[in-house]
Motif scaffolding. Structure first.
Motif, PDB file in Angstrom:
ATOM      1  N   GLN A 515     104.214  41.294  71.418  1.00 41.50           N
ATOM      2  CA  GLN A 515     104.927  40.057  71.092  1.00 41.50           C
ATOM      3  C   GLN A 515     104.938  39.115  72.282  1.00 41.50           C
ATOM      4  O   GLN A 515     104.710  37.897  72.130  1.00 41.50           O
ATOM      5  N   MET A 516     105.181  39.639  73.478  1.00 39.39           N
ATOM      6  CA  MET A 516     105.234  38.784  74.664  1.00 39.39           C
ATOM      7  C   MET A 516     103.894  38.103  74.920  1.00 39.39           C
ATOM      8  O   MET A 516     103.838  36.907  75.234  1.00 39.39           O
ATOM      9  N   VAL A 517     102.810  38.860  74.779  1.00 43.63           N
ATOM     10  CA  VAL A 517     101.485  38.293  75.040  1.00 43.63           C
ATOM     11  C   VAL A 517     101.146  37.216  74.017  1.00 43.63           C
ATOM     12  O   VAL A 517     100.654  36.132  74.365  1.00 43.63           O
ATOM     13  N   TYR A 518     101.427  37.486  72.746  1.00 47.82           N
ATOM     14  CA  TYR A 518     101.079  36.513  71.709  1.00 47.82           C
ATOM     15  C   TYR A 518     101.937  35.243  71.811  1.00 47.82           C
ATOM     16  O   TYR A 518     101.502  34.163  71.415  1.00 47.82           O
ATOM     17  N   LEU A 519     103.159  35.366  72.327  1.00 52.30           N
ATOM     18  CA  LEU A 519     104.029  34.198  72.467  1.00 52.30           C
ATOM     19  C   LEU A 519     103.866  33.503  73.810  1.00 52.30           C
ATOM     20  O   LEU A 519     104.469  32.449  74.029  1.00 52.30           O
ATOM     21  N   ALA A 520     103.058  34.080  74.719  1.00 49.74           N
ATOM     22  CA  ALA A 520     102.911  33.534  76.069  1.00 49.74           C
ATOM     23  C   ALA A 520     102.289  32.146  76.030  1.00 49.74           C
ATOM     24  O   ALA A 520     101.467  31.829  75.169  1.00 49.74           O
ATOM     25  N   ARG A 521     102.703  31.336  77.002  1.00 47.54           N
ATOM     26  CA  ARG A 521     102.202  29.963  77.097  1.00 47.54           C
ATOM     27  C   ARG A 521     101.224  29.867  78.261  1.00 47.54           C
ATOM     28  O   ARG A 521     101.592  30.146  79.416  1.00 47.54           O
ATOM     29  N   GLY A 522      99.996  29.492  77.972  1.00 45.84           N
ATOM     30  CA  GLY A 522      98.996  29.306  79.013  1.00 45.84           C
ATOM     31  C   GLY A 522      98.738  30.590  79.775  1.00 45.84           C
ATOM     32  O   GLY A 522      98.716  31.685  79.212  1.00 45.84           O
ATOM     33  N   GLU A 523      98.557  30.446  81.100  1.00 46.53           N
ATOM     34  CA  GLU A 523      98.278  31.599  81.950  1.00 46.53           C
ATOM     35  C   GLU A 523      99.511  32.056  82.718  1.00 46.53           C
ATOM     36  O   GLU A 523      99.407  32.863  83.641  1.00 46.53           O
ATOM     37  N   ALA A 524     100.683  31.543  82.351  1.00 51.60           N
ATOM     38  CA  ALA A 524     101.902  31.906  83.073  1.00 51.60           C
ATOM     39  C   ALA A 524     102.217  33.388  82.862  1.00 51.60           C
ATOM     40  O   ALA A 524     101.927  33.955  81.803  1.00 51.60           O
ATOM     41  N   PRO A 525     102.794  34.049  83.862  1.00 55.17           N
ATOM     42  CA  PRO A 525     103.166  35.454  83.682  1.00 55.17           C
ATOM     43  C   PRO A 525     104.256  35.611  82.633  1.00 55.17           C
ATOM     44  O   PRO A 525     105.048  34.697  82.381  1.00 55.17           O
ATOM     45  N   LEU A 526     104.315  36.778  82.032  1.00 48.31           N
ATOM     46  CA  LEU A 526     105.295  37.063  80.990  1.00 48.31           C
ATOM     47  C   LEU A 526     106.681  37.172  81.619  1.00 48.31           C
ATOM     48  O   LEU A 526     106.884  37.937  82.564  1.00 48.31           O
ATOM     49  N   ASP A 527     107.645  36.432  81.060  1.00 47.69           N
ATOM     50  CA  ASP A 527     108.990  36.417  81.637  1.00 47.69           C
ATOM     51  C   ASP A 527     110.000  36.931  80.612  1.00 47.69           C
ATOM     52  O   ASP A 527     109.663  37.190  79.448  1.00 47.69           O
ATOM     53  N   VAL A 528     111.267  37.042  81.044  1.00 45.59           N
ATOM     54  CA  VAL A 528     112.302  37.661  80.205  1.00 45.59           C
ATOM     55  C   VAL A 528     112.554  36.885  78.922  1.00 45.59           C
ATOM     56  O   VAL A 528     112.998  37.467  77.929  1.00 45.59           O
ATOM     57  N   ASP A 529     112.296  35.565  78.905  1.00 37.24           N
ATOM     58  CA  ASP A 529     112.566  34.798  77.696  1.00 37.24           C
ATOM     59  C   ASP A 529     111.636  35.196  76.547  1.00 37.24           C
ATOM     60  O   ASP A 529     111.908  34.852  75.392  1.00 37.24           O
ATOM     61  N   LEU A 530     110.554  35.917  76.842  1.00 33.03           N
ATOM     62  CA  LEU A 530     109.640  36.365  75.788  1.00 33.03           C
ATOM     63  C   LEU A 530     109.980  37.768  75.280  1.00 33.03           C
ATOM     64  O   LEU A 530     109.381  38.219  74.308  1.00 33.03           O
TER      65      LEU A 530
END
Length: 600
Positions: A515-530
């Motif tokens: 879920q985090m990867v699919y919701l990620a924006r651009g190349e930014a690292p995955l953060d707690v909001d995801l």
């Protein structure tokens, strides 16, 4: 005391050289036993006379390499490398080890702050192993995690993190190795300390500072570098402040450079950095089975290795989502039956007639008469049959299955002759088979037949040391699946994952990272909001539970809660201090004072 150190695919073994002659090989009668296919039964002979150690080749077909050169007989010096088959050994003369504390479960672990760092010779051997890992290919026998864990152990315990990015900017975790999962939740504080006290530059690319973490002084060493237009930050946190007559700081900086260059060498410049791990001895791991450095995972691989060599019916025990099917497939792929079929059948919620047809076959009507459909028991002959939720099988089918296992024959529908089946059954159940027998849901003779051997798959809670490599592997996998170039995961998100109990085990973790990867924006690292809401909400209470469990000093508790609240407010307001102060019920000046006091 001289000792021979064997660097095996999944562990390090040490053999003291007390004197006399020692036989080295794979046979049970050897003094130094290396049970690997490429090691001869009697491979070499070691002899120690006073301080001199000699090695002689015993096998005429299997050479011994000393420092890369084949030899029949040679005198060995400290730090000489001996190659026996694919096993690398080093002759070492380590300093005496201090006493280790014994935990309640009987496992000996180094006491935090009680163990002195290894000497410079021992550190050189770790750098040698890192160098060997760098020049090997992606199928290297050595695991980077294993090398780093051994290094951390010799330095008194701690953790090391490799980040992509600048210290004052956005950091993404690329590698995390620790001997204690509790360090995962402390790295955010460590980064705050570094950001407040270190301003990276050409003259500040290497250094260290001492700071109080987890109630005691810790030695924090950093190395900032730029390789192939990318910035990397390598941070070591050691539980014991280090004072030595040689520069451990420079040694760790060299180790950091080897790690960065090695990861780039192994996977290429434009691919995600994959945590490396080797095959476990003779095991062929099932695709998707991730082997980490935790003791629980190593116990699992030992069990898999032991049962794979037989054809005995085996029960695979573990919680839902812990990877029981992957463990079962690994047993099959590593067994003498690996060239045969691997067939799966689930009894959970299945209609009795359909399940009977699925297991034993069925006869259906066809245009030209009855057509016999082969069942999965027949299909799995000369291979392996995995029966999931076997405690859901009806009594009639339990009796028929018991007859197949007892006689090795199968009487299928519409067949006049009884056919022989050569079958190995692996099984899982929703509850212990003993409990199912006591409740009258399972035949006792079938339970005993199915559980002749047992493999226990640990839950994710039991292998938290593996969490960093699990997370990074899932991030890489789903980045390719989604066609995204995700840089990694933040320390905050990794800390939140480390405090969540994961009742769904690996399956729940896998879904969360997907879920985090699919919701990620651009190349930014995955953060707690995801993160999924249940994990995100549990992270704050998890931090508080961790603090309460380790320190009951009221001042420290208030400090920890205030720091966590400020971090959360800044996260929610995307760094806007005025809005964060309003959320906290503070003035902007009051928030600034607290952030200064806490070095945030």
């Amino acid at each position: 005391m001289l000792q021979l150190v064997a660097y095996l695919p999944h562990e390090v073994q040490r053999f003291p050289l007390l004197g006399g002659r020692l036989l080295l090989g794979s046979a049970p009668d050897c003094d130094i036993r290396l049970p690997f296919a490429d090691v001869a039964d009697h491979h070499a002979l070691l002899e120690r006379l006073d301080d001199e150690v000699r090695i002689e080749t015993v096998s005429t077909r299997h050479p011994v390499l000393v420092n890369g050169e084949s030899t029949r007989s040679a005198a060995l010096d400290v730090l000489d490398e001996i190659q026996v088959g694919k096993v690398t050994l080093l002759l070492e003369d380590p300093i005496a080890e201090p006493q280790r504390e014994v935990e309640a479960d009987g496992v000996r672990k180094p006491a935090l702050g009680a163990r002195q760092p290894a000497g410079h010779q021992g550190f050189l051997s770790h750098l040698s192993r890192l160098s060997s890992w760098v020049v090997e290919d992606t199928a290297s026998r050595g695991s980077l995690e294993t090398v780093l864990l051994s290094l951390l152990e010799d330095l008194g315990g701690g953790c090391c993190f490799l980040f992509q990015g600048d210290l004052q900017g956005e950091l993404a975790v690329r590698l995390a190795v620790t001997d204690d999962p509790a360090w995962l939740s402390e790295m955010e504080q460590v980064l705050e300390v570094l950001r407040a006290g270190v301003h990276p530059g050409p003259e500040r690319s290497i250094g260290h500072l001492v700071h109080r973490v987890r109630g005691s002084d810790c030695w924090i060493c950093y190395r900032f570098s730029r390789v192939l237009e990318r910035s990397y930050s390598m941070i070591f946190v050691l539980g014991t402040p280090v004072t030595e007559d040689w520069s451990l700081e420079l040694g760790l900086a060299t180790a950091a450079d080897l790690i960065v260059l090695g990861l780039i060498h192994h996977v290429g410049r434009y691919e995600p950095i994959l945590p490396g791990h080797a095959g476990q001895r003779g095991l062929t791991l099932a695709p998707g089975l991730i082997v980490g450095p935790s003791a629980a995972t190593q116990r699992l691989t030992d069990q898999l290795q032991a049962v794979a060599e037989s054809s005995t019916h085996t029960q695979v025990v573990g919680e839902e989502g812990s990877g029981r099917t992957l463990a079962a497939r690994t047993i099959h792929l590593s067994s003498p039956r690996k060239d045969g079929p691997f067939v799966e059948v689930s009894c959970l919620g299945a209609d009795a007639r359909r399940l009977e047809a699925e297991l034993f076959g069925a006869e259906v009507k066809g245009k030209k008469g009855p057509v016999r459909r082969e069942g999965k028991i027949a299909s799995a002959s000369r291979g392996t049959l995995l029966i999931e939720s076997v405690d859901c099988l009806g009594f009639d089918l339990q009796g028929r299955l018991m007859r197949v296992l007892r006689t090795g024959t199968l009487d299928g529908p519409g067949e006049d002759e009884v056919r022989e089946v050569d079958l190995r059954v692996l099984s899982t159940a929703r509850e212990p088979l003993v409990r199912a027998v006591a409740a009258g849901r399972l035949r006792a003779d079938l339970a005993h037949r199915l559980s002749q051997l047992t493999v226990t798959v640990p839950s994710l809670r039991e292998r938290l040391e593996d969490l960093p490599i699990l997370v990074q592997t899932y991030v890489n996998r789903f980045s390719h699946e989604a066609g995204k170039r995700v840089r990694g995961i933040t320390v905050k998100a990794l800390s939140a994952l480390s405090t969540y109990p994961f009742p769904g085990n690996l399956r729940e973790l896998e879904n969360a990272i997907r879920q985090m990867v699919y919701l990620a924006r651009g190349e930014a690292p995955l953060d707690v909001d995801l993160l999924p809401p249940e994990i995100r909400s549990a992270s704050i209470s998890g931090d508080l539970r961790s603090t309460l469990g380790s320190d009951l000093d009221l001042g420290n508790l208030v400090t920890s809660v205030e720091r966590a609240s400020i971090r959360e407010a800044l996260r929610r307001t995307e760094g806007n201090k005025s809005r964060a102060a309003k959320l906290l019920g503070l003035s902007r000046n009051g928030l600034a004072q607290k952030m200064t006091r806490y070095r945030m």
